[in-house]
Design an enzyme around this catalytic site. Structure first.
Site, mmCIF file in Angstrom:
data_model
loop_
_atom_site.group_PDB
_atom_site.id
_atom_site.type_symbol
_atom_site.label_atom_id
_atom_site.label_comp_id
_atom_site.label_asym_id
_atom_site.label_seq_id
_atom_site.Cartn_x
_atom_site.Cartn_y
_atom_site.Cartn_z
ATOM 1 N N GLU A 198 59.586 93.336 -4.983
ATOM 2 C CA GLU A 198 58.125 93.441 -4.910
ATOM 3 C C GLU A 198 57.658 94.672 -5.671
ATOM 4 O O GLU A 198 58.201 95.761 -5.482
ATOM 5 C CB GLU A 198 57.693 93.540 -3.451
ATOM 6 C CG GLU A 198 56.207 93.746 -3.251
ATOM 7 C CD GLU A 198 55.869 93.962 -1.789
ATOM 8 O OE1 GLU A 198 55.703 92.959 -1.076
ATOM 9 O OE2 GLU A 198 55.799 95.135 -1.362
ATOM 10 N N ARG B 248 48.679 64.842 24.429
ATOM 11 C CA ARG B 248 48.318 66.175 23.956
ATOM 12 C C ARG B 248 49.454 66.822 23.162
ATOM 13 O O ARG B 248 49.223 67.457 22.134
ATOM 14 C CB ARG B 248 47.900 67.058 25.138
ATOM 15 C CG ARG B 248 47.546 68.505 24.784
ATOM 16 C CD ARG B 248 46.684 68.632 23.538
ATOM 17 N NE ARG B 248 45.504 67.780 23.549
ATOM 18 C CZ ARG B 248 44.799 67.453 22.486
ATOM 19 N NH1 ARG B 248 45.175 67.881 21.285
ATOM 20 N NH2 ARG B 248 43.738 66.690 22.588
#
Length: 284
Positions: free
Chosen positions: A200, A103
């Site tokens: 930005e 797993r």
């Protein structure tokens, strides 16, 4: 694909922590009760969906940290495209070790292959344009290095790894500084000549103001396709242009066609679905 592997010294603590989480206080009760101690098994890691592989080094570590005699033979290395049902690798050795590590190995392999597959889908969609696909810092805490590696396995490129890579001036920085000019001037006066500055902007007016201060890159946030066309024309090669904000597989090509240099997507690392990979028993 020439894909540099991540160093084992970086991967081992991640895999050990994941195995310890799964083994708990008493180990694998089910496997230890059912599988004879000396039973040898051969299994295969098999793709149950079409996609791109990433994370085999972590899967190999998961098996070998349980028992170093487990052998993993890779048929489709990281960066490979695989079809439904295709064997990615064979895993042979003590059956208990293979089942105990199964797993953890699959969790890493499926997660990273999902990121690689999602990245490849965008890369393929914009192949005719110059834009590169890049990730962001929207990563699972503790897994940033391997998630960004998976982006590279899918044909993408990496943005910043952390806050210390470069300066990225975002809206809150601008608001607190009192404006773009002040933010850029303070940033430039505080770092060395090798540190790049990206700012930005959300409007063409902000872009014009930023360009006057010669940043290395501009992040064009949530702009329309028409605005992106105008922004690329305004920049005219003076800075790297990065389009960002709710970009999907369906919109990527149209955005790339505007001429931007980069397309960044946080969902590649924080929301890409796993690639379904299974471990199948062959014989004893």
């Amino acid at each position: 694909m020439n894909l540099s592997p991540l160093p084992a010294i970086m991967l081992e603590p991640l895999v050990r922590a994941a195995l310890l989480e799964d083994l708990g206080r008493a180990g694998d009760l089910t496997t230890d009760a059912i599988v004879p101690k000396n039973h040898h098994a051969t299994t295969v890691l098999s793709a149950r969906q079409t996609g791109v592989v990433a994370g085999l080094d972590l899967a190999r570590l998961a098996f070998r940290l349980i028992d170093e005699t487990v052998q993993v033979t890779v048929e489709c290395p990281d960066g490979s495209e695989v079809a439904h049902g295709q064997t990615i690798a064979s895993v042979s050795g003590p059956a208990r070790a293979i089942l105990t590590a199964e797993r953890t190995a699959l969790n890493f392999l499926s997660h990273l292959s999902g990121i690689a597959t999602a990245t490849a889908s965008i890369v393929n969609a914009i192949r005719e344009y110059k834009a590169k696909v890049v990730c962001t810092r929207k990563t699972t805490p503790g897994l940033r290095a391997i998630e960004k590696y998976a982006v590279r396995a899918g044909g993408g490129s990496n943005h910043r790894f952390g806050l210390d890579d470069a300066i990225l001036i975002k809206d809150n920085h601008i608001a607190i500084a009192g404006g773009i000019r002040t933010a850029i001037e303070r940033a430039r006066s505080s770092v060395g000549h090798l540190v790049k500055i990206e700012v930005e902007v959300e409007t063409l007016a902000q872009l014009e103001e930023a360009l006057a201060l010669a940043p290395d890159a501009v992040l064009l946030d949530n702009m329309s396709v028409d605005e992106l066309h105008q922004a690329v024309a305004m920049v005219a090669g003076r800075a790297i242009t990065e389009a960002s904000g709710r970009i999907t597989l369906g919109s990527a090509a149209e955005i790339a066609a505007t001429g931007v240099d980069l397309i960044s997507m946080g969902w590649l690392t924080h929301s890409a679905p796993i690639l379904d990979i299974g471990l199948d028993y062959c014989d004893s």
